[in-house]
Design an enzyme around this catalytic site. Structure first.
Site, short mmCIF file in Angstrom:
data_model
loop_
_atom_site.label_atom_id
_atom_site.label_comp_id
_atom_site.label_asym_id
_atom_site.label_seq_id
_atom_site.Cartn_x
_atom_site.Cartn_y
_atom_site.Cartn_z
N LYS A 11 0.83 -1.20 0.00
CA LYS A 11 0.00 0.00 0.00
C LYS A 11 0.87 1.25 0.00
O LYS A 11 0.64 2.18 -0.78
CB LYS A 11 -0.91 -0.01 1.23
CG LYS A 11 -1.44 1.36 1.65
CD LYS A 11 -2.21 1.25 2.97
CE LYS A 11 -2.49 2.57 3.62
NZ LYS A 11 -1.38 3.09 4.44
N ASP A 105 -5.29 7.89 8.43
CA ASP A 105 -5.71 7.31 9.69
C ASP A 105 -5.72 8.30 10.82
O ASP A 105 -4.85 9.15 10.94
CB ASP A 105 -4.79 6.14 10.01
CG ASP A 105 -5.15 4.97 9.13
OD1 ASP A 105 -6.34 4.87 8.78
OD2 ASP A 105 -4.26 4.21 8.78
N PRO A 111 1.56 16.36 11.63
CA PRO A 111 1.94 17.61 10.96
C PRO A 111 2.70 17.37 9.66
O PRO A 111 3.23 16.27 9.45
CB PRO A 111 2.85 18.29 11.99
CG PRO A 111 3.27 17.24 12.95
CD PRO A 111 2.25 16.15 12.91
N ILE A 112 2.76 18.39 8.79
CA ILE A 112 3.52 18.25 7.54
C ILE A 112 4.58 19.36 7.42
O ILE A 112 4.96 19.74 6.32
CB ILE A 112 2.59 18.21 6.29
CG1 ILE A 112 1.71 19.47 6.19
CG2 ILE A 112 1.73 16.97 6.27
CD1 ILE A 112 1.06 19.62 4.81
N ASP A 113 5.02 19.85 8.57
CA ASP A 113 6.01 20.94 8.56
C ASP A 113 7.30 20.57 7.82
O ASP A 113 7.90 21.41 7.15
CB ASP A 113 6.34 21.37 10.00
CG ASP A 113 6.77 20.19 10.86
OD1 ASP A 113 5.95 19.27 11.06
OD2 ASP A 113 7.93 20.17 11.30
C1 LIG Z 1 1.16 6.50 3.29
C2 LIG Z 1 2.24 6.09 4.19
O1 LIG Z 1 3.32 5.72 3.76
N1 LIG Z 1 1.97 6.07 5.49
C3 LIG Z 1 2.97 5.66 6.43
C4 LIG Z 1 3.88 6.82 6.74
O2 LIG Z 1 3.05 7.87 7.25
P1 LIG Z 1 3.64 9.33 7.33
O3 LIG Z 1 4.49 9.56 6.13
O4 LIG Z 1 2.51 10.24 7.58
O5 LIG Z 1 4.55 9.23 8.61
P2 LIG Z 1 5.91 9.99 8.92
O6 LIG Z 1 7.06 9.06 8.74
O7 LIG Z 1 5.92 11.26 8.17
O8 LIG Z 1 5.73 10.31 10.46
C5 LIG Z 1 6.70 9.99 11.43
C6 LIG Z 1 6.60 10.93 12.60
O9 LIG Z 1 7.04 12.23 12.20
C7 LIG Z 1 6.08 13.21 12.51
N2 LIG Z 1 6.13 14.25 11.44
C8 LIG Z 1 6.09 13.86 10.13
C9 LIG Z 1 6.15 14.81 9.12
C10 LIG Z 1 6.27 16.16 9.46
O10 LIG Z 1 6.35 17.06 8.59
N3 LIG Z 1 6.31 16.50 10.77
C11 LIG Z 1 6.23 15.58 11.77
O11 LIG Z 1 6.27 15.94 12.96
C12 LIG Z 1 4.75 12.46 12.54
O12 LIG Z 1 3.78 13.13 13.32
C13 LIG Z 1 5.19 11.12 13.15
O13 LIG Z 1 5.24 11.20 14.54
O14 LIG Z 1 4.85 6.42 7.70
C14 LIG Z 1 4.27 6.05 8.97
C15 LIG Z 1 5.43 5.74 9.92
O15 LIG Z 1 6.11 4.65 9.50
C16 LIG Z 1 3.32 4.88 8.78
O16 LIG Z 1 2.65 4.65 9.99
C17 LIG Z 1 2.29 5.13 7.69
O17 LIG Z 1 1.64 3.94 7.34
C1 LIG Z 2 -1.10 4.97 9.08
C2 LIG Z 2 -1.31 4.26 7.97
O1 LIG Z 2 -1.70 4.73 6.77
P1 LIG Z 2 -1.86 6.24 6.25
O2 LIG Z 2 -0.53 6.90 6.42
O3 LIG Z 2 -2.19 6.01 4.82
O4 LIG Z 2 -2.95 6.85 7.05
C3 LIG Z 2 -1.12 2.80 7.93
O5 LIG Z 2 -1.05 2.26 6.82
O6 LIG Z 2 -1.07 2.16 8.98
#
Ligand SMILES: CC(=O)N[C@H]1[C@@H](OP(=O)(O)OP(=O)(O)OC[C@H]2O[C@@H](n3ccc(=O)[nH]c3=O)[C@H](O)[C@@H]2O)O[C@H](CO)[C@@H](O)[C@@H]1O
Ligand SMILES: C=C(OP(=O)(O)O)C(=O)O
Length: 413
Positions: A11, A105, A111-113
């Site tokens: 996925k 989820d 956040p996306i900072d």
């Molecule tokens: C679609 C996808 O691939 N989803 C996965 C991706 O989510 P996703 O890409 O959203 O997860 P991230 O690796 O970015 O998040 C890791 C941590 O960094 C923090 N963070 C992230 C970005 C940011 O700009 N700022 C910030 O603070 C998040 O809140 C979190 O605590 O990786 C996660 C961690 O392995 C998985 O659970 C998700 O299944």
């Molecule tokens: C957190 C997950 O997915 P997503 O980042 O797509 O919400 C997940 O696949 O467990």
């Protein structure tokens, strides 16, 4: 559970590869694409941009040659997390992007900072407006830059990579995520002429290229989280389960934990057989970025931990609020609690089927796993959350002798 199950494409690769396809100047083809709701919602987003796509029997064809920069459908954008990859992909394609805040989820703040920090480093101007992010560039477009991420983020690594792949000059991204899905994406882009080095290490170097052209079909890597889910359920309920199409190296920390619990496994080149019925020991699981124990597997392994003779712990370091399964599991008779991201899981004695809610994908599938162990019938509401990311799960579970039925079907599946 008894029989065989074949794991589908990942996925988290697929949801990055589909937005990445719009960077190509040719049609692209993917193989081993999972039948999941996220794919259908991404196809709706493509359609809104006049990008034709066709999905059948695991093959997905995408033709971005007549793409137009149009507003994206809010419902589809909010239906999944990875819709934010259109920020990086549209920036790479058009030099500008307006994308609504993503969904995904409900697992606490996301956040996306770091994504935005990366786009700005490449020369983009970023504004937040009416629940959307507007990203623009000047006449020169994006330029290569050095980006040091403050934390390891899968999403930020992929999004900035998508923006940088056609930017002028060299981009060096440091402290990046090392997940196999990032390597899969880099492989796809490099096969189309991109120049990305270091995917899978903590530094990625990208030389921008002008054009990307696809000449072959990209086969998506197997989903390590789906594989881990079936392995955990097989160890808890199995009477001989063979899990096929597995890259066992991607599951190293998970397999190590099963071994520590005393799960018997026969590991082959690309499959794992679990005979079942082992006496299991309690363990402590700590989630961390790859190559650590995946946060996406902490809930799926929880029912198995309840089979151990004693008390296990999960320390959730990525999403301490990833707790949607806990009250539901308690209603099924489980002895589980959580404080500050530390879950305590006791041996389960009298589990009973109940009417429960799948608050998010992994919470939902964990309830399914517990339902297999419980007496009576479990009804899982909001099962769409499971179908977001588990390929043909009802069919696959039935193939393993599970008595399971889908009562309502999402409109677009
Ligand atoms: C679609 C996808 O691939 N989803 C996965 C991706 O989510 P996703 O890409 O959203 O997860 P991230 O690796 O970015 O998040 C890791 C941590 O960094 C923090 N963070 C992230 C970005 C940011 O700009 N700022 C910030 O603070 C998040 O809140 C979190 O605590 O990786 C996660 C961690 O392995 C998985 O659970 C998700 O299944
Ligand atoms: C957190 C997950 O997915 P997503 O980042 O797509 O919400 C997940 O696949 O467990």
């Amino acid at each position: 559970m008894h029989g065989e199950v074949t794991i589908g494409g990942a996925k988290n690769s697929t949801v990055a590869l589909i937005p990445a396809a719009i960077l190509a100047d040719t049609p692209v083809k993917f193989d081993s694409v999972p039948e999941i709701l996220d794919v259908h919602n991404l196809m709706l987003i493509l359609e809104a941009m006049n990008v034709k796509s066709h999905f059948s029997h695991g093959q997905l064809e995408i033709d971005p040659t007549n793409i137009e920069n149009r507003p994206l459908p809010g419902d589809a954008i909010r239906s999944l997390r990875a819709s934010y990859y259109f920020m990086g992909a549209m920036l790479g394609r058009f030099g500008k992007a307006v994308v609504g805040f993503p969904g995904g989820d409900n697992i606490g703040p996301r956040p996306i900072d770091q994504h935005i920090k990366g786009f700005k480093a490449l020369g983009a101007h970023v504004e937040e407006e009416d629940n959307a992010v507007r990203i623009t560039t000047g006449p020169e477009g994006l330029h290569g830059a050095r980006v040091f991420f403050d934390m390891v983020s899968v999403g930020a690594t992929i999004n900035v990579l998508l923006a940088a792949v056609k930017a002028k000059g060299t981009t060096i991204m440091e402290n990046v995520a090392k997940e196999p899905e990032i390597i899969d994406l880099a492989t796809f882009l490099n096969n189309m002429g991109a120049h990305i080095r270091g995917a899978g290490t903590d530094e990625i170097r990208i030389e921008g290229v002008e054009s990307l052209k696809s000449t072959n079909t990209h086969t998506i890597i197997p989903d390590r989280i789906e594989a881990g889910t079936y392995l955990a359920f097989a160890a808890a309920n199995g009477d001989g389960v063979l899990v096929k199409n597995v890259i066992t190296e991607h599951l190293d920390p998970f397999i190590a934990k099963l071994r520590e619990m005393g799960v018997t496994m026969e590991i082959d080149e690309d499959s794992i057989y679990i005979p079942g019925n082992d006496r299991l020991s309690p363990v402590t699981v700590k989630t961390s970025p790859f190559p650590g124990f995946a946060t996406d597997l902490q809930q799926p392994i929880t029912p198995l931990l309840m089979c151990a003779q004693g008390t296990s712990k999960i320390i959730e370091t990525i999403y301490p609020k990833r707790i949607k399964h806990i009250p539901e599991m308690q209603r099924m008779g489980a002895d589980i609690s959580c404080k500050d991201g530390v879950f305590t899981i006791h041996h389960a004695k009298n589990l009973k089927g109940a009417n429960v809610d799948a608050g998010e994908i992994r919470a939902g599938v964990a309830l399914l796993g517990l339902g297999l162990m419980a007496k009576g019938t479990t009804v899982i509401n909001n099962a769409d959350n499971i179908l977001r990311g588990y390929d043909r799960i009802v069919e696959k579970m039935r193939g393993l002798s599970v008595d399971i039925e889908l009562l309502t079907v999402a409109d677009n599946l």
